[in-house]
Design a protein around this motif. Structure first.
Motif, PDB file in Angstrom:
ATOM      1  N   THR A   4      -9.090  12.432  -1.232  1.00  0.00           N
ATOM      2  CA  THR A   4      -7.898  12.450  -0.525  1.00  0.00           C
ATOM      3  C   THR A   4      -8.605  11.325   0.941  1.00  0.00           C
ATOM      4  O   THR A   4      -8.246  11.958   1.751  1.00  0.00           O
ATOM      5  CB  THR A   4      -7.090  13.199  -0.127  1.00  0.00           C
ATOM      6  N   LYS A   8      -7.918   4.064   3.958  1.00  0.00           N
ATOM      7  CA  LYS A   8      -6.588   3.522   4.193  1.00  0.00           C
ATOM      8  C   LYS A   8      -5.879   5.045   4.080  1.00  0.00           C
ATOM      9  O   LYS A   8      -5.565   5.740   4.677  1.00  0.00           O
ATOM     10  CB  LYS A   8      -6.397   2.966   3.363  1.00  0.00           C
ATOM     11  N   ASP A  10      -2.313   7.415   5.141  1.00  0.00           N
ATOM     12  CA  ASP A  10      -1.875   7.891   4.309  1.00  0.00           C
ATOM     13  C   ASP A  10      -1.095   8.696   5.096  1.00  0.00           C
ATOM     14  O   ASP A  10      -1.186  10.512   4.626  1.00  0.00           O
ATOM     15  CB  ASP A  10      -2.431   8.523   2.593  1.00  0.00           C
ATOM     16  N   SER A  13       0.522  12.450   3.493  1.00  0.00           N
ATOM     17  CA  SER A  13      -0.118  13.235   3.814  1.00  0.00           C
ATOM     18  C   SER A  13      -1.426  13.691   4.689  1.00  0.00           C
ATOM     19  O   SER A  13      -2.460  14.724   4.802  1.00  0.00           O
ATOM     20  CB  SER A  13      -1.350  12.891   2.646  1.00  0.00           C
ATOM     21  N   GLY A  70      -7.869   6.846   7.244  1.00  0.00           N
ATOM     22  CA  GLY A  70      -7.144   7.363   6.521  1.00  0.00           C
ATOM     23  C   GLY A  70      -8.318   9.355   6.912  1.00  0.00           C
ATOM     24  O   GLY A  70      -8.495  10.690   6.269  1.00  0.00           O
ATOM     25  N   GLN A  73      -5.946  12.148   6.759  1.00  0.00           N
ATOM     26  CA  GLN A  73      -5.572  12.683   5.411  1.00  0.00           C
ATOM     27  C   GLN A  73      -6.489  13.882   4.824  1.00  0.00           C
ATOM     28  O   GLN A  73      -6.693  14.966   4.560  1.00  0.00           O
ATOM     29  CB  GLN A  73      -4.875  11.987   4.311  1.00  0.00           C
TER      30      GLN A  73
END
Length: 267
Positions: A4, A8, A10, A13, A70, A73
């Motif tokens: 998770t 990058k 997301d 999420s 990232g 998330q």
């Protein structure tokens, strides 16, 4: 590093953290003023953006170039275990405060990932791996500990390794390389310029004309490429160029990007 926490974004999420935690100032980048902690009016109940497919024409190009690497998330699903600030309002303040810290740590992880993949930096791979593991350990801290992380100190340690990595990689370009680190090149006329292996770390290249320039193996970490004209520019193998920098520039089908970077839809 957990799945998770991929480097990058997301958005599916994430609990829309960049749409709430960050300040917007009415400008060429944002159509409105918004205080940190206030949800953007375009934020939807499912934490999606209501104008995601038309951010630029609606006056939000700043959103289209933002990259959390990232961090969003990871905070949403790992640091806070999937508890959203809407469902549990008590998490809002620490969650929003965690975003800039986590983003910087994930940015360092992204740079270290690229550095570890450079064959020319083979002699540093052990040190780079250790720096990656230490940075990821800091990013895995619980909410209270995360806010106590000295990001500046960690940046300093990682940056020393990235500088050495850059020097080793750029040594593949023969001859003396241009050193324009931190240079004011706003609006500079650099069409057809030979900038192979150049040090452009932190350079201000806002609205610079870089059409058909050769930036192979140039170090672009932290370079400001907002509105830079990259039409026909060769960025093959350029070092530490982020997707956010690419998104902020102008290019075309003839622009050559390094591996792992995508051509923005507005080019």
């Amino acid at each position: 590093m957990p799945e998770t926490a991929a480097l990058k974004a997301d958005c599916a999420s994430c609990f829309g953290l960049c749409c709430v935690a960050l300040t917007f100032t009415r400008s060429a980048d944002f159509a409105i003023d918004k205080a940190a902690g206030d949800p953007c009016p375009n934020l939807q109940p499912d934490f999606g953006c209501g104008i995601h497919d038309r951010l630029r024409p609606r006056g939000f190009p700043g959103c289209s170039v933002y990259d959390c690497f990232g961090a969003g998330q990871r905070i949403s699903q790992v640091t806070f275990g999937g508890r959203s600030w809407r469902d549990e309002p008590a998490t809002a303040r620490p969650m929003f405060a965690a975003l800039p810290v986590m983003r910087q740590l994930h940015e360092l992880l992204a740079y270290l990932t690229e550095a570890r993949g450079l064959e020319a930096a083979g002699e540093l791979h052990g040190d780079l791996e250790a720096a990656f593991e230490e940075t990821d350990r800091l990013a895995a801290s619980d909410p209270g500990e995360l806010l106590q992380v000295d990001v500046g100190e960690q940046r300093g340690r990682v940056n020393a390794l990235l500088l050495r990595t850059s020097e080793l990689a750029r040594a593949a370009v023969p001859g003396k390389k241009k050193d324009r680190r931190g240079a004011d090149l706003i609006g500079a006329k650099l069409k057809d310029a030979d900038l192979r292996g150049a040090n452009l770390r932190g350079a201000y290249l806002i609205a610079a004309d870089l059409r058909d320039a050769d930036l192979r193996l140039a170090d672009l970490i932290g370079a400001d490429l907002r509105d830079a004209d990259l039409r026909g520019t060769d960025l093959t193998g350029s070092l530490f160029l982020t997707q956010s920098q690419v998104n902020a520039a102008r290019g075309d089908a003839a622009t050559k990007l390094p591996s792992g970077r995508s051509r923005p839809s507005h080019w």
